[in-house]
Design a protein around this motif. Structure first.
Motif, PDB file in Angstrom:
ATOM      1  N   MET A   1       0.838  -1.184   0.000  1.00 34.25           N
ATOM      2  CA  MET A   1       0.000   0.000   0.000  1.00 34.25           C
ATOM      3  C   MET A   1       0.877   1.239   0.000  1.00 34.25           C
ATOM      4  O   MET A   1       1.928   1.260   0.610  1.00 34.25           O
ATOM      5  N   GLN A   2       0.362   2.246  -0.645  1.00 31.95           N
ATOM      6  CA  GLN A   2       1.093   3.503  -0.674  1.00 31.95           C
ATOM      7  C   GLN A   2       0.102   4.650  -0.517  1.00 31.95           C
ATOM      8  O   GLN A   2      -0.923   4.704  -1.191  1.00 31.95           O
ATOM      9  N   LEU A   3       0.429   5.550   0.389  1.00 27.68           N
ATOM     10  CA  LEU A   3      -0.360   6.753   0.600  1.00 27.68           C
ATOM     11  C   LEU A   3      -0.264   7.618  -0.650  1.00 27.68           C
ATOM     12  O   LEU A   3       0.834   7.882  -1.141  1.00 27.68           O
ATOM     13  N   ARG A   4      -1.402   8.011  -1.206  1.00 26.19           N
ATOM     14  CA  ARG A   4      -1.386   8.858  -2.403  1.00 26.19           C
ATOM     15  C   ARG A   4      -0.852  10.245  -2.094  1.00 26.19           C
ATOM     16  O   ARG A   4      -0.134  10.839  -2.903  1.00 26.19           O
ATOM     17  N   MET A   5      -1.273  10.771  -0.959  1.00 21.96           N
ATOM     18  CA  MET A   5      -0.816  12.094  -0.546  1.00 21.96           C
ATOM     19  C   MET A   5      -1.155  12.293   0.919  1.00 21.96           C
ATOM     20  O   MET A   5      -2.023  11.616   1.458  1.00 21.96           O
ATOM     21  N   ASN A   6      -0.469  13.221   1.535  1.00 22.91           N
ATOM     22  CA  ASN A   6      -0.772  13.621   2.892  1.00 22.91           C
ATOM     23  C   ASN A   6      -1.688  14.844   2.789  1.00 22.91           C
ATOM     24  O   ASN A   6      -1.213  15.969   2.635  1.00 22.91           O
ATOM     25  N   HIS A   7      -2.989  14.615   2.835  1.00 22.92           N
ATOM     26  CA  HIS A   7      -3.943  15.708   2.654  1.00 22.92           C
ATOM     27  C   HIS A   7      -3.767  16.806   3.698  1.00 22.92           C
ATOM     28  O   HIS A   7      -4.043  17.962   3.439  1.00 22.92           O
ATOM     29  N   ARG A   8      -3.270  16.420   4.871  1.00 18.32           N
ATOM     30  CA  ARG A   8      -3.051  17.395   5.948  1.00 18.32           C
ATOM     31  C   ARG A   8      -1.996  18.416   5.535  1.00 18.32           C
ATOM     32  O   ARG A   8      -2.113  19.601   5.835  1.00 18.32           O
ATOM     33  N   ALA A   9      -0.967  17.933   4.860  1.00 18.90           N
ATOM     34  CA  ALA A   9       0.152  18.803   4.467  1.00 18.90           C
ATOM     35  C   ALA A   9      -0.149  19.598   3.199  1.00 18.90           C
ATOM     36  O   ALA A   9       0.210  20.762   3.103  1.00 18.90           O
ATOM     37  N   VAL A  10      -0.798  18.966   2.233  1.00 23.51           N
ATOM     38  CA  VAL A  10      -0.998  19.647   0.950  1.00 23.51           C
ATOM     39  C   VAL A  10      -2.168  20.623   0.973  1.00 23.51           C
ATOM     40  O   VAL A  10      -2.236  21.525   0.133  1.00 23.51           O
ATOM     41  N   ASN A  11      -3.082  20.461   1.931  1.00 19.77           N
ATOM     42  CA  ASN A  11      -4.203  21.396   2.041  1.00 19.77           C
ATOM     43  C   ASN A  11      -4.570  21.568   3.514  1.00 19.77           C
ATOM     44  O   ASN A  11      -5.604  21.074   3.968  1.00 19.77           O
ATOM     45  N   PRO A  12      -3.720  22.262   4.270  1.00 22.55           N
ATOM     46  CA  PRO A  12      -3.968  22.422   5.701  1.00 22.55           C
ATOM     47  C   PRO A  12      -5.288  23.122   6.019  1.00 22.55           C
ATOM     48  O   PRO A  12      -5.917  22.833   7.037  1.00 22.55           O
ATOM     49  N   ALA A  13      -5.732  24.030   5.166  1.00 23.46           N
ATOM     50  CA  ALA A  13      -6.993  24.732   5.424  1.00 23.46           C
ATOM     51  C   ALA A  13      -8.172  23.762   5.391  1.00 23.46           C
ATOM     52  O   ALA A  13      -9.078  23.846   6.229  1.00 23.46           O
ATOM     53  N   GLY A  14      -8.158  22.849   4.445  1.00 17.33           N
ATOM     54  CA  GLY A  14      -9.211  21.836   4.369  1.00 17.33           C
ATOM     55  C   GLY A  14      -9.196  20.933   5.592  1.00 17.33           C
ATOM     56  O   GLY A  14     -10.248  20.623   6.175  1.00 17.33           O
ATOM     57  N   PHE A  15      -8.016  20.513   5.988  1.00 16.60           N
ATOM     58  CA  PHE A  15      -7.867  19.669   7.172  1.00 16.60           C
ATOM     59  C   PHE A  15      -8.366  20.396   8.415  1.00 16.60           C
ATOM     60  O   PHE A  15      -9.105  19.841   9.228  1.00 16.60           O
ATOM     61  N   GLN A  16      -8.000  21.659   8.562  1.00 19.55           N
ATOM     62  CA  GLN A  16      -8.424  22.445   9.721  1.00 19.55           C
ATOM     63  C   GLN A  16      -9.940  22.641   9.741  1.00 19.55           C
ATOM     64  O   GLN A  16     -10.562  22.621  10.814  1.00 19.55           O
ATOM     65  N   ALA A  17     -10.531  22.826   8.583  1.00 26.54           N
ATOM     66  CA  ALA A  17     -11.990  22.983   8.509  1.00 26.54           C
ATOM     67  C   ALA A  17     -12.691  21.726   9.017  1.00 26.54           C
ATOM     68  O   ALA A  17     -13.657  21.808   9.790  1.00 26.54           O
ATOM     69  N   LEU A  18     -12.197  20.572   8.616  1.00 25.77           N
ATOM     70  CA  LEU A  18     -12.807  19.328   9.066  1.00 25.77           C
ATOM     71  C   LEU A  18     -12.549  19.086  10.549  1.00 25.77           C
ATOM     72  O   LEU A  18     -13.421  18.581  11.261  1.00 25.77           O
ATOM     73  N   LEU A  19     -11.382  19.483  11.031  1.00 22.93           N
ATOM     74  CA  LEU A  19     -11.118  19.393  12.471  1.00 22.93           C
ATOM     75  C   LEU A  19     -12.091  20.260  13.266  1.00 22.93           C
ATOM     76  O   LEU A  19     -12.532  19.869  14.352  1.00 22.93           O
ATOM     77  N   LYS A  20     -12.442  21.425  12.735  1.00 23.04           N
ATOM     78  CA  LYS A  20     -13.407  22.296  13.411  1.00 23.04           C
ATOM     79  C   LYS A  20     -14.781  21.633  13.467  1.00 23.04           C
ATOM     80  O   LYS A  20     -15.469  21.712  14.489  1.00 23.04           O
ATOM     81  N   LEU A  21     -15.180  20.989  12.381  1.00 21.83           N
ATOM     82  CA  LEU A  21     -16.448  20.253  12.388  1.00 21.83           C
ATOM     83  C   LEU A  21     -16.399  19.144  13.430  1.00 21.83           C
ATOM     84  O   LEU A  21     -17.339  18.966  14.214  1.00 21.83           O
ATOM     85  N   GLU A  22     -15.313  18.414  13.465  1.00 19.00           N
ATOM     86  CA  GLU A  22     -15.144  17.318  14.432  1.00 19.00           C
ATOM     87  C   GLU A  22     -15.206  17.852  15.858  1.00 19.00           C
ATOM     88  O   GLU A  22     -15.892  17.295  16.722  1.00 19.00           O
ATOM     89  N   ASP A  23     -14.511  18.943  16.121  1.00 23.70           N
ATOM     90  CA  ASP A  23     -14.487  19.529  17.460  1.00 23.70           C
ATOM     91  C   ASP A  23     -15.887  19.995  17.869  1.00 23.70           C
ATOM     92  O   ASP A  23     -16.327  19.748  18.994  1.00 23.70           O
ATOM     93  N   ALA A  24     -16.587  20.662  16.964  1.00 23.78           N
ATOM     94  CA  ALA A  24     -17.947  21.126  17.262  1.00 23.78           C
ATOM     95  C   ALA A  24     -18.869  19.949  17.540  1.00 23.78           C
ATOM     96  O   ALA A  24     -19.683  19.985  18.476  1.00 23.78           O
TER      97      ALA A  24
END
Length: 147
Positions: free
Chosen positions: A1-24
């Motif tokens: 298996m190989q990770l296609r990309m680290n979405h956290r690193a390539v789009n931190p704003a998207g990752f942070q938005a989802l973290l905010k949803l999770e936190d809420a």
């Protein structure tokens, strides 16, 4: 298996938005065991190995029995889950598979026997959050231990 990309690193704003949803969603007052049951059942349906690994571990860490963790997939066939948990699991399945039949009235009615209107929305938010995480994990090739 190989990770296609680290979405956290390539789009931190998207990752942070989802973290905010999770936190809420976490702050909406759902029982932590129920919250993990929702995450596991949706992840089983979606086939997300990364999230299944994470949330079964989390559920065990808060004291859940191995037997219940192992039987979430077949929750209808065992008396190990409460009526309240069953209602939430049925809603999880309906919302995760929303294109198949929507949320049938009988599922809604059963959920409302156990949850207030506000709690119903909290359940939907939790279900939506994990479905979003599943889709990101699967689309980017995440697997247990990839980070």
């Amino acid at each position: 298996m190989q990770l296609r990309m680290n979405h956290r690193a390539v789009n931190p704003a998207g990752f942070q938005a989802l973290l905010k949803l999770e936190d809420a969603t976490k702050k909406m007052g759902l029982d932590p065991v129920l919250y993990e049951l929702i995450k596991i059942r949706a992840s089983q349906i979606n086939g997300c190995s990364f999230c299944l690994d994470m949330h079964t571990t989390d559920l065990r860490n808060i004291g859940e029995t191995e037997q219940r963790v192992n039987l979430i997939l077949v929750w209808r066939e065992t008396p190990l889950f409460t009526e309240k948990e069953r209602a939430a699991l049925a809603l999880t399945e309906a919302v995760t598979r929303i294109s198949e039949a929507g949320v049938p009235q009988e599922v809604y009615d059963e959920v409302r026997k156990h949850f207030s209107e506000s709690e119903y929305v909290s359940l939907i938010m939790a279900i939506n959050a994990i479905n979003c995480w599943n889709r990101i994990a699967i689309a980017t090739g995440m697997y247990p231990g990839c980070f």
